[in-house]
Design a protein around this motif. Structure first.
Motif: not given
Length: 577
Positions: A164-165, A495-498, A505-506, A538-541
């Protein structure tokens, strides 16, 4: 790989040099097998069946993962895998086109052909053509399912990893089989039954798929205790288990015949299929060269099985010798977006639970030829309780007397066993659902003892951990060994990476409380953000300054279904709106 022995009129899809076979879940290019994971093939099949149409991402997620909350980037990975397998490269995609902000469209012309119009055997010079592998193995990190297609090297995965990135995700688990006793017959159950729970298997490996002998004194199950999956027999008590099969290939999904003489099972040997072996041991005998999840009729020497390990599988029945093979409920199942099926206790009808296109989520019992379908009425109290508990019911088994159904039910993060009381004559759901197990893990693969007083089921304990791996996006390869960035046992989900790659973020749960964490990928800093409630995905802008996530709203006093709210907060967790 051997071709299936299904009906010659089975519908296959031909496009360009490819042929997709929904019955076996396989894709071929010019006759050569193209290796795809199960979920990637399901995504392809949904798009082919809706060719020319824009299929929204939400629709794809619901059809391919009907009972699981799945990250959108998981779908994107499967689309990427399919494009590599189809040699579908930008800028001119021949097969799969992305529609920004919506989803995907399958754009190639498709011809529907019967199986007998396509060669089952190709020239020996043709080679198996695997899809180009990613730089790091990419395996689903959504809810893991024990059944896995024959194309993979093993029906279970001890550990999984995903890119993931700059962050990796790994989940590890163990399984064992437990027994739960004291289930009195309908009408005699006390208000607070004293149920005894004990662990039946303890090899330290992966064990699942329990099935009872008709005398109720032994179970058969699959275990990898000796390195690969075989069928084992375990008497109820302290006696050591006995191995029933010993093929170098994986043997799993056993089902005991009603007369106690045979065990049917799925095996990956010689291209995969269903086999039967004497319950006392001996030579295994192939009955089909395709199929999953064999289930004997409770009354007759007939086996019900699925054509593939997908929610869109076809159902077949066959005799114990493989004779009288035929597809069943074809037209009836076309009315379902997804479903589960099992024999009714009378052994002459099949029960189906799923999302009916007209009647919504409903439970039906029908003859194998599709006649005389009966929809189970749901009592008012049961309907209210389903809404209040928020449980999502999935796989099911009947009690032997047809007075109860036992479901795998997901409520929040746990999968437990739930009981619904049933009127044996009208098949009305009249009480429950009652939560039978209360653990925080995954209780699956339910098997009811012949007297109806015990349950055998699989207990799975697993967690997800994030890893950081140096990655060269130009070369498409990992540069060095990764390292964990979240604590062991934290179960870091969604998990999400900007785009700037600075944070991940997780969401995790500690002591029953949902927590949203922001972990730096360039410094040793893991910060819990000041947000509360039940949070998902959760998700980044795009600029990395804000976070959006779904929040489950509390159950209302009137028992209405739970709803979601979309919440937006700053990157440090403040200014929620």
């Amino acid at each position: 790989m051997r071709g299936p022995i299904g009906g010659p009129d089975d519908k296959l899809y031909a496009f360009g040099p490819f042929v997709a076979d929904p019955v076996t879940g396989t894709l071929r290019q010019d006759g050569a097998h193209v290796v795809l994971t199960l979920k990637s093939f399901e995504v392809l099949l949904v798009l082919i069946e809706r060719r020319g149409q824009v299929v929204d991402k939400d629709v794809l997620l619901k059809l391919v993962w009907p009972d699981t909350i799945v990250e959108e980037n998981n779908l994107a990975r499967h689309i990427s895998t399919l494009r590599k397998a189809l040699n579908d490269h930008p800028p001119d995609h021949q097969f799969l086109v992305t529609v920004p902000g919506r989803g995907y469209r399958f754009v190639a012309p498709v011809q529907e052909l019967a199986r007998n119009e396509i060669p089952l055997h190709w020239p020996a010079s043709e080679k198996e053509k695997p899809a180009p592998p990613p730089a790091v193995p990419v395996i689903d990190v959504d809810r893991p399912r024990l059944p896995v297609p024959a194309r993979e090297t093993a029906p279970f995965a001890r550990t999984r990893a995903a890119i993931l990135a700059a962050a990796g995700v790994a989940a590890a688990g163990i399984t064992g089989i437990a027994l739960l006793g004291n289930f009195p017959r309908s009408g005699t159950e006390p208000e607070a039954p004293d149920r005894k729970l004990w662990q039946l298997t303890s090899s330290g490996g992966l064990e699942s798929d329990a099935t009872w002998a008709p005398n109720g004194q032994t179970i058969a199950y699959s275990s990898d205790r000796d390195g690969n999956f075989d069928i084992w027999l375990q008497p109820i008590g302290d006696v050591q288990p006995v191995r029933l099969t010993s093929s170098p290939a994986h043997d799993w999904q056993p089902s005991w015949s009603p007369d106690g003489k045979f065990v049917a099972f799925r095996s990956e040997r010689d291209g995969g299929g269903l086999f039967v072996v004497s319950a006392t041991g001996g030579a295994e005998r192939r009955i089909t060269n395709f199929g999953y999840r064999p289930r004997w009729s409770p009354r007759e020497p007939t086996i019900l099985f699925s054509s593939s390990n997908t929610v869109r599988s076809k159902l077949y029945v066959a005799g114990a010798d493989g004779g009288q093979l035929r597809q069943v409920l074809s037209a009836f199942l076309d009315e379902f977006a997804s479903y589960r099926a099992a024999w009714h206790p009378d052994g002459r009808r099949i029960s189906v639970f799923g999302a009916h296109r007209r009647d919504g989520v409903s439970f039906w019992t029908v003859s194998p030829d599709g006649t005389s379908p009966v929809r189970s009425p749901v009592g008012a109290d049961v309907a209210i309780r389903v809404k209040k508990t928020g449980v999502s019911l999935t796989e099911f088994v009947w009690s032997p007397l047809a007075d109860a159904l036992y479901f795998e039910g997901r409520s929040e993060e746990a999968v437990n066993i739930w009981r619904v009381g049933v009127d044996p004559h009208t098949m009305e759901w009249r009480d429950g659902p009652e939560r039978v197990t209360v653990g925080g893990g995954l209780d699956t693969n339910i098997a009811v003892s012949p007297d109806g007083n015990k349950l055998a089921f699989t207990v799975r304990d697993e967690s997800t951990r994030l890893w950081s791996l140096p990655f060269d996006p130009i070369e498409g390869r990992v540069l060095a060994k990764g390292e964990p960035i979240t604590p062991k046992g934290a179960d870091a989900l969604y998990p999400d990476v900007p785009p700037n790659g600075m944070y991940v973020v997780y969401r995790t749960i500690r002591r029953g409380r949902h927590e949203l964490h922001r972990r730096s990928l360039i410094a040793d800093d893991d910060r819990m953000l000041a947000v509360t409630g039940e949070m998902l995905v959760p998700r980044w802008s795009d600029d990395g300054t804000q976070l959006a996530f779904r929040r489950l709203l509390p159950v209302s006093p009137d028992g209405a279904p739970r709803s979601n709210a979309i919440v937006l907060v700053a990157a440090d967790g403040i200014n929620e709106r």
